[in-house]
Design a protein around this motif. Sequence first.
Motif, PDB file in Angstrom:
ATOM      1  N   ILE A   1      48.733  25.483  53.939  1.00 28.64           N
ATOM      2  CA  ILE A   1      47.384  25.358  53.377  1.00 28.64           C
ATOM      3  C   ILE A   1      46.807  26.696  52.911  1.00 28.64           C
ATOM      4  N   LEU A   2      47.321  27.809  53.449  1.00 26.84           N
ATOM      5  CA  LEU A   2      46.764  29.119  53.081  1.00 26.84           C
ATOM      6  C   LEU A   2      46.914  29.454  51.599  1.00 26.84           C
ATOM      7  N   PRO A   3      48.077  29.173  50.939  1.00 27.16           N
ATOM      8  CA  PRO A   3      48.209  29.558  49.526  1.00 27.16           C
ATOM      9  C   PRO A   3      47.133  28.980  48.621  1.00 27.16           C
ATOM     10  N   ALA A   4      46.662  27.780  48.910  1.00 22.25           N
ATOM     11  CA  ALA A   4      45.633  27.182  48.056  1.00 22.25           C
ATOM     12  C   ALA A   4      44.361  28.005  48.092  1.00 22.25           C
ATOM     13  N   TYR A   5      44.004  28.520  49.259  1.00 18.85           N
ATOM     14  CA  TYR A   5      42.800  29.342  49.371  1.00 18.85           C
ATOM     15  C   TYR A   5      43.052  30.758  48.850  1.00 18.85           C
ATOM     16  N   LEU A   6      44.280  31.256  49.010  1.00 19.43           N
ATOM     17  CA  LEU A   6      44.607  32.579  48.467  1.00 19.43           C
ATOM     18  C   LEU A   6      44.566  32.573  46.942  1.00 19.43           C
ATOM     19  N   ALA A   7      44.865  31.394  46.338  1.00 21.04           N
ATOM     20  CA  ALA A   7      44.854  31.299  44.883  1.00 21.04           C
ATOM     21  C   ALA A   7      43.477  31.553  44.306  1.00 21.04           C
ATOM     22  N   LEU A   8      42.441  31.389  45.103  1.00 18.83           N
ATOM     23  CA  LEU A   8      41.084  31.690  44.628  1.00 18.83           C
ATOM     24  C   LEU A   8      40.901  33.184  44.407  1.00 18.83           C
ATOM     25  N   LEU A   9      41.676  33.989  45.131  1.00 19.33           N
ATOM     26  CA  LEU A   9      41.599  35.453  45.009  1.00 19.33           C
ATOM     27  C   LEU A   9      42.773  36.028  44.239  1.00 19.33           C
ATOM     28  N   ILE A  10      43.955  35.398  44.395  1.00 20.76           N
ATOM     29  CA  ILE A  10      45.174  35.891  43.749  1.00 20.76           C
ATOM     30  C   ILE A  10      45.711  34.793  42.841  1.00 20.76           C
TER      31      ILE A  10
END
Length: 290
Positions: A102-111
């Motif tokens: 689930i972390l990559p989806a939230y990281l995509a907001l920044l990266i």
Amino acid sequence: MSGGTDRRAAWRVNLGNVIYDADTPAGRAFDLLLIAAIVLSVLAVMLDSVSGFQRRYAAPLRDLEWALTVLFTAEYLLRLVSARHPAHYARSFFGVVDLLSILPAYLALLIPGAQVLLIVRVLRLLRIFRVLKLVRYLSEARVLSRALQASLAKIVVFLAVVLTLVVLIGTLMYVVEGPSNGFTSIPTGIYWAIVTLTTVGYGDIAPRTGWGKALASLAMILGYGIIAVPTGIVTVGLTQAHAERRHEDGTSLGARECSRCGLKAHQSDARYCRRCGEALPKVPPASGTG
């Protein structure tokens, strides 16, 4: 999940039974729905990498991915809430995989582009072993792992020999053919040697001189011989690993159970129990003998 020492609230116990117990109808249904969601999520990530499909269905794919991300986030939090020991779950293999999914989806907001890492969700499909009662196959995986560990030294030596061969053949091919025939450097010659010895044969570089073709022929013949070596090494390791497991489980030919201590791992010619010294039952004569 429930028990006399379980101090969690009743709703947490019931929730934990659904989430962690695949033997109940509710738990099995939960796991099957979860696996369907994981498969759908992995397919969405794959389709999103196809340029034509992504241009046409960018918005639906994005909405689907965020819906599944919210679903998996809620599921992860529910697992933490309902677990008997939340910290144990969070540090476990599946706990780490659930978090990483689930972390990559939230990281995509920044990266930008980080959502591609969502493909790690495919690891969550390992839960299908528990849902479909395939845990017994994990013992075979342990046998394979044991065989690979036992063969590790031989495989390392084999790879060292292969590495030496590709460096030697690649260097010779660079000397024989030279830049004029496409072998512009020794690393290029080594690349050609690897492709040839592994019998891949891309064909993007090929020798043109007589000596080069002779060296290429030798490399091709060596390639066929090299392929068989690791197969034989691992096969011997598997045979030994299976024999060790049969000995440990007491399922080897002639294994008999001790009437006193119950130990089964005895050789076919053993007369006394190797643990307690009790006389073992005699091996019955083979059927069909004279």
